[in-house]
Write a protein that holds these residues in place. Structure first.
Motif, PDB file in Angstrom:
ATOM      1  N   GLN A  23       0.457  -1.331  -0.210  1.00  0.00           N
ATOM      2  CA  GLN A  23       0.173  -0.436  -0.096  1.00  0.00           C
ATOM      3  C   GLN A  23       1.195   1.486   0.037  1.00  0.00           C
ATOM      4  OE1 GLN A  23      -3.160  -0.514  -0.528  1.00  0.00           O
ATOM      5  NE2 GLN A  23      -2.897  -2.543  -0.627  1.00  0.00           N
ATOM      6  N   GLY A  24       1.828   1.222   0.076  1.00  0.00           N
ATOM      7  CA  GLY A  24       3.087   2.581  -0.028  1.00  0.00           C
ATOM      8  C   GLY A  24       3.163   3.115   1.577  1.00  0.00           C
ATOM      9  N   LEU A 109      -6.318  -5.655   7.203  1.00  0.00           N
ATOM     10  CA  LEU A 109      -5.447  -4.901   7.879  1.00  0.00           C
ATOM     11  C   LEU A 109      -5.465  -3.677   7.233  1.00  0.00           C
ATOM     12  CD1 LEU A 109      -2.609  -4.638   9.559  1.00  0.00           C
ATOM     13  CD2 LEU A 109      -2.212  -5.652   7.749  1.00  0.00           C
ATOM     14  N   THR A 110      -5.151  -3.585   5.789  1.00  0.00           N
ATOM     15  CA  THR A 110      -5.245  -1.987   4.734  1.00  0.00           C
ATOM     16  C   THR A 110      -6.464  -1.366   5.315  1.00  0.00           C
ATOM     17  OG1 THR A 110      -6.476  -3.590   3.063  1.00  0.00           O
ATOM     18  CG2 THR A 110      -3.497  -3.339   3.522  1.00  0.00           C
ATOM     19  N   ALA A 111      -7.600  -1.899   5.646  1.00  0.00           N
ATOM     20  CA  ALA A 111      -8.847  -0.485   5.331  1.00  0.00           C
ATOM     21  C   ALA A 111      -8.719   0.190   7.073  1.00  0.00           C
ATOM     22  CB  ALA A 111      -9.195  -1.770   5.463  1.00  0.00           C
ATOM     23  N   GLY A 117      -5.207   6.219   9.117  1.00  0.00           N
ATOM     24  CA  GLY A 117      -3.859   7.133   8.060  1.00  0.00           C
ATOM     25  C   GLY A 117      -5.281   8.525   7.037  1.00  0.00           C
ATOM     26  N   ARG A 118      -6.227   8.215   7.035  1.00  0.00           N
ATOM     27  CA  ARG A 118      -6.995   9.660   6.907  1.00  0.00           C
ATOM     28  C   ARG A 118      -7.608  10.861   7.642  1.00  0.00           C
ATOM     29  NH1 ARG A 118     -10.427   5.364   4.110  1.00  0.00           N
ATOM     30  NH2 ARG A 118     -11.665   5.842   6.258  1.00  0.00           N
ATOM     31  N   ARG A 119      -6.931  10.370   9.285  1.00  0.00           N
ATOM     32  CA  ARG A 119      -7.459  10.659  10.511  1.00  0.00           C
ATOM     33  C   ARG A 119      -6.039  11.653  10.353  1.00  0.00           C
ATOM     34  NH1 ARG A 119     -11.455  11.983   9.249  1.00  0.00           N
ATOM     35  NH2 ARG A 119     -10.807  13.203  11.116  1.00  0.00           N
ATOM     36  N   GLY A 186     -13.111   8.042  11.688  1.00  0.00           N
ATOM     37  CA  GLY A 186     -12.827   8.038   9.508  1.00  0.00           C
ATOM     38  C   GLY A 186     -13.102   6.679   9.808  1.00  0.00           C
ATOM     39  N   VAL A 187     -13.971   6.015  10.755  1.00  0.00           N
ATOM     40  CA  VAL A 187     -14.903   4.643   9.828  1.00  0.00           C
ATOM     41  C   VAL A 187     -16.245   4.936  10.338  1.00  0.00           C
ATOM     42  CG1 VAL A 187     -12.898   3.265  10.533  1.00  0.00           C
ATOM     43  CG2 VAL A 187     -13.945   3.761  12.349  1.00  0.00           C
TER      44      VAL A 187
END
Length: 238
Positions: A23-24, A109-111, A117-119, A186-187
């Motif tokens: 995912q970078g 996990l990535t979600a 990360g968005r937060r 963020g969910v």
């Protein structure tokens, strides 16, 4: 994001690294708590992924120590084989921002990491606002990511600061638990609303939001929360 993974199982650590590198993200792995603590003195991380069972420490206690003694304010994703609600609440009470049960599923996990990360990415634009004096008792210092209660800064985690900042800037406004989960975590429905209740309980205690300082953080039955002003101390509008 810069992510540190504290997981003593080599295969599990490699698995987490493989999923997140795709995912970078930039990863650094550690198998002992002492290794992570040394690394934190030399470099910074945006997110720590911490396993509960470690050879030289309890992950739960390490999370608490990072928050209360080391003043670490970054994101923490706690991982454990237990799926009990009591353990989830315990992890959040000790300073975790989110919780993930084993076996780890790559998509989940990535979600979770992307949601955290968005937060992280949006916190600067959402919360780095001018200083605001809510009353003679409370002041928001965005540059320091702190809330002052009277003449003293209050030690808050990143999530606690974001939640307190939102509520203090909108005294009198009613927020649903679902809305707070979306805004702060963020969910949307991915984690229990007990997460909000746990953080609200901590804020009420840490900031004295029981009416004694002019503000009361009130629970609205089966809906959410509202920060209300009391007659004892008028609240300034922001």
């Amino acid at each position: 994001m810069q992510i540190g993974i504290l997981e003593d199982d080599h295969d599990q650590r490699d698995y987490l690294t493989l999923c997140l590198e795709a995912q970078g993200h930039e990863l650094a792995g550690f198998e002992r708590a002492s290794q992570l603590l040394r690394a934190l003195r030399e470099r910074s991380f945006d997110l720590l992924i911490i396993d509960w069972q470690l050879p030289d420490a309890c992950g739960m206690e390490l999370t608490r120590t990072l928050r209360s003694e080391h003043g670490w304010r970054g994101l923490i994703l706690f991982i454990t084989a237990s799926q009990g609600e009591e353990d989830v609440v315990h992890a959040l009470q000790h300073g975790a921002d989110d919780f993930l049960a084993k076996p780890i599923r790559p998509a989940e996990l990535t979600a979770r990491v992307e949601a955290l990360g968005r937060r992280f990415v949006t916190s600067d634009t959402n919360y780095l606002q001018p200083k605001v004096a809510i009353s003679d008792q409370y002041r928001i210092e965005p540059d320091e990511h702190t809330i002052w209660c009277g003449a003293e800064p209050v030690a808050l985690t990143q999530r606690e600061y974001q939640l307190a900042s939102l509520l203090l800037r909108h005294v009198g406004e009613l927020y649903s638990r679902a809305y707070l989960l979306e805004m702060i975590w963020g969910v949307n429905g991915d984690i229990s609303t007990r997460t909000v209740d746990t953080h609200v309980s901590r804020l009420r205690r840490k900031l004295g939001l029981n009416g004694s300082r002019g503000l009361r953080l009130k629970s609205v039955y089966q809906y959410g929360y509202r920060l209300e002003s009391c007659a004892t101390a008028p609240v300034k509008s922001s």
